[in-house]
Scaffold this motif. Structure first.
Motif, mmCIF file in Angstrom:
data_model
loop_
_atom_site.group_PDB
_atom_site.id
_atom_site.type_symbol
_atom_site.label_atom_id
_atom_site.label_comp_id
_atom_site.label_asym_id
_atom_site.label_seq_id
_atom_site.Cartn_x
_atom_site.Cartn_y
_atom_site.Cartn_z
ATOM 1 N N HIS A 12 -63.684 7.676 -30.247
ATOM 2 C CA HIS A 12 -63.793 6.824 -29.067
ATOM 3 C C HIS A 12 -62.442 6.494 -28.440
ATOM 4 O O HIS A 12 -62.326 6.406 -27.209
ATOM 5 C CB HIS A 12 -64.554 5.550 -29.417
ATOM 6 N N TYR A 13 -61.412 6.292 -29.249
ATOM 7 C CA TYR A 13 -60.103 5.993 -28.664
ATOM 8 C C TYR A 13 -59.601 7.179 -27.843
ATOM 9 O O TYR A 13 -59.106 7.008 -26.719
ATOM 10 C CB TYR A 13 -59.091 5.632 -29.749
ATOM 11 N N ALA A 14 -59.742 8.372 -28.371
ATOM 12 C CA ALA A 14 -59.272 9.565 -27.673
ATOM 13 C C ALA A 14 -60.030 9.797 -26.375
ATOM 14 O O ALA A 14 -59.523 10.465 -25.469
ATOM 15 C CB ALA A 14 -59.394 10.792 -28.577
ATOM 16 N N ARG A 15 -61.227 9.237 -26.269
ATOM 17 C CA ARG A 15 -62.077 9.480 -25.110
ATOM 18 C C ARG A 15 -62.027 8.353 -24.081
ATOM 19 O O ARG A 15 -62.760 8.398 -23.089
ATOM 20 C CB ARG A 15 -63.527 9.681 -25.567
ATOM 21 N N LEU A 16 -61.171 7.352 -24.279
ATOM 22 C CA LEU A 16 -61.140 6.231 -23.339
ATOM 23 C C LEU A 16 -60.839 6.678 -21.910
ATOM 24 O O LEU A 16 -61.298 6.052 -20.950
ATOM 25 C CB LEU A 16 -60.115 5.186 -23.793
ATOM 26 N N GLY A 17 -60.086 7.751 -21.753
ATOM 27 C CA GLY A 17 -59.798 8.251 -20.415
ATOM 28 C C GLY A 17 -61.025 8.723 -19.662
ATOM 29 O O GLY A 17 -60.997 8.858 -18.436
ATOM 30 N N GLU A 18 -62.127 8.961 -20.396
ATOM 31 C CA GLU A 18 -63.381 9.360 -19.755
ATOM 32 C C GLU A 18 -64.102 8.182 -19.124
ATOM 33 O O GLU A 18 -65.029 8.373 -18.331
ATOM 34 C CB GLU A 18 -64.309 10.006 -20.794
ATOM 35 N N TYR A 64 -56.264 -1.496 -22.480
ATOM 36 C CA TYR A 64 -55.941 -1.510 -21.051
ATOM 37 C C TYR A 64 -55.150 -0.262 -20.642
ATOM 38 O O TYR A 64 -55.418 0.346 -19.601
ATOM 39 C CB TYR A 64 -55.143 -2.773 -20.734
ATOM 40 N N ARG A 65 -54.188 0.128 -21.465
ATOM 41 C CA ARG A 65 -53.335 1.274 -21.155
ATOM 42 C C ARG A 65 -54.118 2.572 -21.034
ATOM 43 O O ARG A 65 -53.804 3.423 -20.186
ATOM 44 C CB ARG A 65 -52.270 1.419 -22.253
ATOM 45 N N GLU A 66 -55.128 2.744 -21.858
ATOM 46 C CA GLU A 66 -55.855 4.009 -21.910
ATOM 47 C C GLU A 66 -56.974 4.113 -20.884
ATOM 48 O O GLU A 66 -57.446 5.215 -20.594
ATOM 49 C CB GLU A 66 -56.435 4.217 -23.316
#
Length: 297
Positions: A223-229, A254-256
């Protein structure tokens, strides 16, 4: 900042009186409650997704009512939580899929979601998995999936969270900032107003919840890696004294995120919406009003 404790008479808390309803999906009967003024029932619903061990009764009536003054609010219990039937979810994604099935069973094509703590994990996953279904996201007292940068929770917080019965000091430590005894007592008094209460969360469900939380916070999911989605507009609301999610983690979240706002309440704990129900409700309402305006253009 506005007063932490609502001065409205207790009999005006509509969410304390509203009936529990049920909808069946694939053999699971989901419990939910709807709160809001008649003129707002045609607007995009705001679906509340709850914390670890939380039932429909654990939402703060002051916060729910303040949001429901301007929005159509739906409080949702996942499978095996409270009076909902079925088997407990074992992953955050399964909880997100359950929420999506529930929303569609009520006949909605688009909703906003508000997730508190564990519910914030579910809101993130739901937004990623169902971009057409979720218009915007509110994350309260929560954080991103585990990664090398996240700050750890305090050593004792999960031990307290697993205590069968919470004392006053447990509730203060889990949800409020140091010294906020008056706000803690006010929440406890509001919480006690509901008379027809949901069953407590069963041990087997608690165990499943604890497992999926540890997987998410421990970085065992993507899930962290996919926050940009997560392209939906997102409001992050945090306290600066959160024992579960230190404030650094809100900055990582917030950053991601591509389209996010971050509000950090000073001298507030894990549940800023319980310490400052009217102020946080006002912020949520303003955020969603912007989404209404954008959708109408």
């Amino acid at each position: 900042m506005s007063s932490s404790v609502s001065d409205r008479p207790v009999q005006q808390y509509l969410s304390v009186e509203v009936e529990t309803q049920y909808v069946e999906v694939d053999g699971v009967r989901y419990a939910y409650r709807e709160v809001g003024q008649a003129e707002h029932m045609g607007t995009t619903p705001l679906v509340f997704l709850h914390r670890f061990r939380g039932t429909l009764d654990d939402w703060d009536p002051a916060f729910v009512d303040a949001v429901a003054e301007q929005r159509h609010v739906i409080l949702f219990s996942d499978a095996a939580v409270g009076s909902s039937t079925g088997l407990p979810a074992t992953t955050v994604d399964e909880k997100a899929d359950n929420a999506a099935s529930f929303v569609r069973a009520l006949g909605y094509d688009v909703v906003d979601v508000l997730g508190f703590s564990m519910g914030g994990f579910v809101a993130q996953a739901l937004a990623m998995r169902e971009p057409a279904l979720v218009r915007s996201v509110v994350l309260v007292g929560t954080g991103p999936g585990g990664n090398v940068e996240t700050e750890p929770h305090t050593d004792i917080v999960f031990g307290i969270a697993l205590t069968p019965e919470y004392s006053f000091e447990d509730i203060r430590y889990l949800f409020f900032a140091e010294g906020r005894d008056a706000e803690t007592r006010a929440y406890i008094d509001r919480h006690a107003l509901r008379t027809d209460r949901e069953p407590p969360v069963a041990p087997a469900t608690i165990q499943s919840m604890a497992g999926l939380i540890m997987d998410f916070m421990g970085g065992k999911t993507d899930h962290y890696a996919r926050l940009g989605e997560m392209r939906q507009p997102t409001l992050i609301v945090s306290g600066d004294d959160d024992h579960f999610f230190p404030v650094k983690n809100q900055w990582l979240l917030y950053r991601e995120l591509p389209d996010a706002q971050l509000a950090v309440y000073p001298q507030a704990g894990h549940a800023p919406h319980q310490q400052h129900p009217d102020a946080v409700a006002g912020q949520v309402t303003r955020f969603l009003h912007v989404q209404d305006t954008a959708a109408a253009v």
